[in-house]
Design an enzyme around this catalytic site. Structure first.
Site, PDB file in Angstrom:
ATOM      1  N   ARG A  14      36.357  37.903  47.967  1.00 51.31           N
ATOM      2  CA  ARG A  14      37.192  39.098  48.165  1.00 51.31           C
ATOM      3  C   ARG A  14      36.801  40.191  47.150  1.00 51.31           C
ATOM      4  O   ARG A  14      36.190  41.185  47.487  1.00 51.31           O
ATOM      5  CB  ARG A  14      38.680  38.724  48.016  1.00 51.31           C
ATOM      6  CG  ARG A  14      39.634  39.754  48.590  1.00 51.31           C
ATOM      7  CD  ARG A  14      39.839  40.953  47.734  1.00 51.31           C
ATOM      8  NE  ARG A  14      40.391  40.598  46.413  1.00 51.31           N
ATOM      9  CZ  ARG A  14      40.494  41.459  45.420  1.00 51.31           C
ATOM     10  NH1 ARG A  14      40.075  42.706  45.560  1.00 51.31           N
ATOM     11  NH2 ARG A  14      40.979  41.078  44.254  1.00 51.31           N
ATOM     12  N   ASP A  15      37.109  39.965  45.899  1.00 49.28           N
ATOM     13  CA  ASP A  15      36.884  40.977  44.864  1.00 49.28           C
ATOM     14  C   ASP A  15      35.393  41.288  44.717  1.00 49.28           C
ATOM     15  O   ASP A  15      34.989  42.442  44.567  1.00 49.28           O
ATOM     16  CB  ASP A  15      37.449  40.445  43.534  1.00 49.28           C
ATOM     17  CG  ASP A  15      37.685  41.536  42.512  1.00 49.28           C
ATOM     18  OD1 ASP A  15      36.984  42.559  42.569  1.00 49.28           O
ATOM     19  OD2 ASP A  15      38.538  41.351  41.634  1.00 49.28           O
ATOM     20  N   HIS A 210      43.911  37.819  35.677  1.00 48.19           N
ATOM     21  CA  HIS A 210      42.719  38.296  36.388  1.00 48.19           C
ATOM     22  C   HIS A 210      41.962  39.191  35.405  1.00 48.19           C
ATOM     23  O   HIS A 210      42.383  40.299  35.117  1.00 48.19           O
ATOM     24  CB  HIS A 210      43.146  39.076  37.638  1.00 48.19           C
ATOM     25  CG  HIS A 210      42.005  39.622  38.428  1.00 48.19           C
ATOM     26  ND1 HIS A 210      41.544  39.017  39.577  1.00 48.19           N
ATOM     27  CD2 HIS A 210      41.214  40.707  38.242  1.00 48.19           C
ATOM     28  CE1 HIS A 210      40.530  39.722  40.062  1.00 48.19           C
ATOM     29  NE2 HIS A 210      40.305  40.756  39.267  1.00 48.19           N
ATOM     30  N   HIS A 212      38.388  40.869  33.542  1.00 49.81           N
ATOM     31  CA  HIS A 212      37.039  41.384  33.782  1.00 49.81           C
ATOM     32  C   HIS A 212      36.238  41.324  32.484  1.00 49.81           C
ATOM     33  O   HIS A 212      36.800  41.347  31.389  1.00 49.81           O
ATOM     34  CB  HIS A 212      37.116  42.827  34.301  1.00 49.81           C
ATOM     35  CG  HIS A 212      37.393  42.904  35.769  1.00 49.81           C
ATOM     36  ND1 HIS A 212      36.826  43.844  36.598  1.00 49.81           N
ATOM     37  CD2 HIS A 212      38.174  42.142  36.575  1.00 49.81           C
ATOM     38  CE1 HIS A 212      37.246  43.664  37.839  1.00 49.81           C
ATOM     39  NE2 HIS A 212      38.075  42.646  37.859  1.00 49.81           N
ATOM     40  N   CYS A 243      31.551  46.715  38.576  1.00 55.53           N
ATOM     41  CA  CYS A 243      32.712  47.588  38.374  1.00 55.53           C
ATOM     42  C   CYS A 243      32.308  48.982  38.801  1.00 55.53           C
ATOM     43  O   CYS A 243      31.373  49.558  38.252  1.00 55.53           O
ATOM     44  CB  CYS A 243      33.145  47.578  36.907  1.00 55.53           C
ATOM     45  SG  CYS A 243      34.445  48.765  36.553  1.00 55.53           S
ATOM     46  N   ASN A 252      34.207  41.063  37.326  1.00 57.03           N
ATOM     47  CA  ASN A 252      35.045  39.885  37.101  1.00 57.03           C
ATOM     48  C   ASN A 252      34.395  38.903  36.141  1.00 57.03           C
ATOM     49  O   ASN A 252      33.175  38.796  36.058  1.00 57.03           O
ATOM     50  CB  ASN A 252      35.279  39.172  38.435  1.00 57.03           C
ATOM     51  CG  ASN A 252      36.031  40.025  39.416  1.00 57.03           C
ATOM     52  OD1 ASN A 252      37.220  40.246  39.270  1.00 57.03           O
ATOM     53  ND2 ASN A 252      35.317  40.548  40.401  1.00 57.03           N
TER      54      ASN A 252
HETATM   55 ZN    ZN Z   1      38.653  41.916  39.721  1.00 55.99          ZN
END
Ligand code: ZN
Length: 309
Positions: A14-15, A210, A212, A243, A252
């Site tokens: 997803r991310d 979550h 990064h 990013c 991430n």
């Molecule tokens: Zn993320």
């Protein structure tokens, strides 16, 4: 009795893919989810239910979910930014809906064209909708507070706002709440302070972090979060996704590096390192040209490395 000390929630499909330009073929997505579950990952955020016109990468979301649901023991999560997405996620049968709420006004506007309080109201509508479903058909509802540690648009974020919105999510019906360092601004002292402040108000509803690695502090922040009682950490295979605000920087936290650190510390994740590194090679082959991050894949496992007993 659980044999897991820390739960890894893989968010790469997803991310990671949300920030990857090339479309990953549906079959490759399915193979990724299958392989990572086989490596021992027990929760995967497999897609986002957003309009395909907005993010074509997730035009196959329902098909990917249907596949993930065939894997025994796997918790299948999906990101949903609004009620419409929640309805699609429920129709697809996901186990968990992850709802993002940006604490900073600027990020919230640019992400969902709503203020944080308008987005909280949307979360309430989703929780109300889920209450109309029979128990067996009701997915878990998770609220994630984005930009909790700072924002590329607004700069510093007021910690009282993070606490207030976390309480708002729980009052609206969140099963659990997570804090997200969406742009990689956090440091370990800040992580400890804010997770502790939020836990003081919502207790064990605060479950996830979550993080990064944009500025290299992802793993240090993960340790700091664990020390406040966090048991679930999001991460992305190969740090996939990058990013959008920091070209060339990692996004991430890298799943392989994170799992390696935890296992080396004696914290059981249930994940097989060798198999996980194999999944990384598989995804590198499936996404030629995508930017992969992580130290472990470059350096290899230490001689005589043993997983947590
Ligand atoms: Zn993320």
């Amino acid at each position: 009795m659980s044999t897991i000390d820390v739960e890894i929630s893989e968010v790469g499909p997803r991310d990671g893919l949300q920030n990857t330009k090339q479309f990953m073929p549906t079959e490759a997505k399915k193979a990724w989810i299958t392989a990572e579950a086989a490596a021992g990952v027990r929760e995967i955020e497999v897609c986002s239910f957003v309009p395909p016109k907005l993010i074509p990468q997730f035009s196959d979301a329902a098909e990917v979910v249907a596949h993930a649901l065939t894997i025994p023991g796997l918790s299948v999560a999906a990101l949903i930014p609004n009620l419409k997405g929640a309805e699609r996620g429920v129709a697809a049968g996901v186990h968990k809906l992850s709802f993002p709420l940006s604490v900073s006004k600027g990020h919230s506007q640019s992400n969902v064209r709503k203020t944080p309080d308008e987005q909280l109201a949307e979360f309430r509508r989703i929780a109300d909708f889920l209450r109309t479903l029979p128990k067996g058909k009701r997915p878990a509802l998770s609220g994630g507070l984005s930009t909790a540690f700072g924002c590329t648009i607004d700069g510093p974020v007021d910690e009282r706002e993070v606490v207030r919105l976390a309480v708002g999510l729980v009052e609206a019906g969140a099963d659990d709440v997570g804090l997200a360092d969406t742009v990689g601004y956090a440091n370990p002292a800040q992580i400890k302070r804010l997770f502790t402040a939020v836990r003081r108000e919502i207790g064990d509803r605060l479950t996830g972090a979550h993080l990064h690695n944009t500025r290299g502090l992802g793993l240090a922040n993960a340790v700091a979060a664990l020390e406040t009682g966090i048991k679930t950490l999001d991460s992305s295979l190969g740090g996939l996704g990058g990013c959008p605000y920091a070209p060339g920087a990692s996004g991430n936290v890298v799943t392989e590096d994170l799992v390696f650190m935890l296992e080396a510390m004696g914290l059981r994740t249930g994940i097989d390192m060798e198999k996980l590194l194999g999944v990384r090679r598989q995804i590198e082959a499936a996404l030629p040209g995508a930017e992969f991050h992580g130290n472990l894949a470059m350096a290899g496992l230490p001689k005589g490395f043993g997983a947590a007993a």
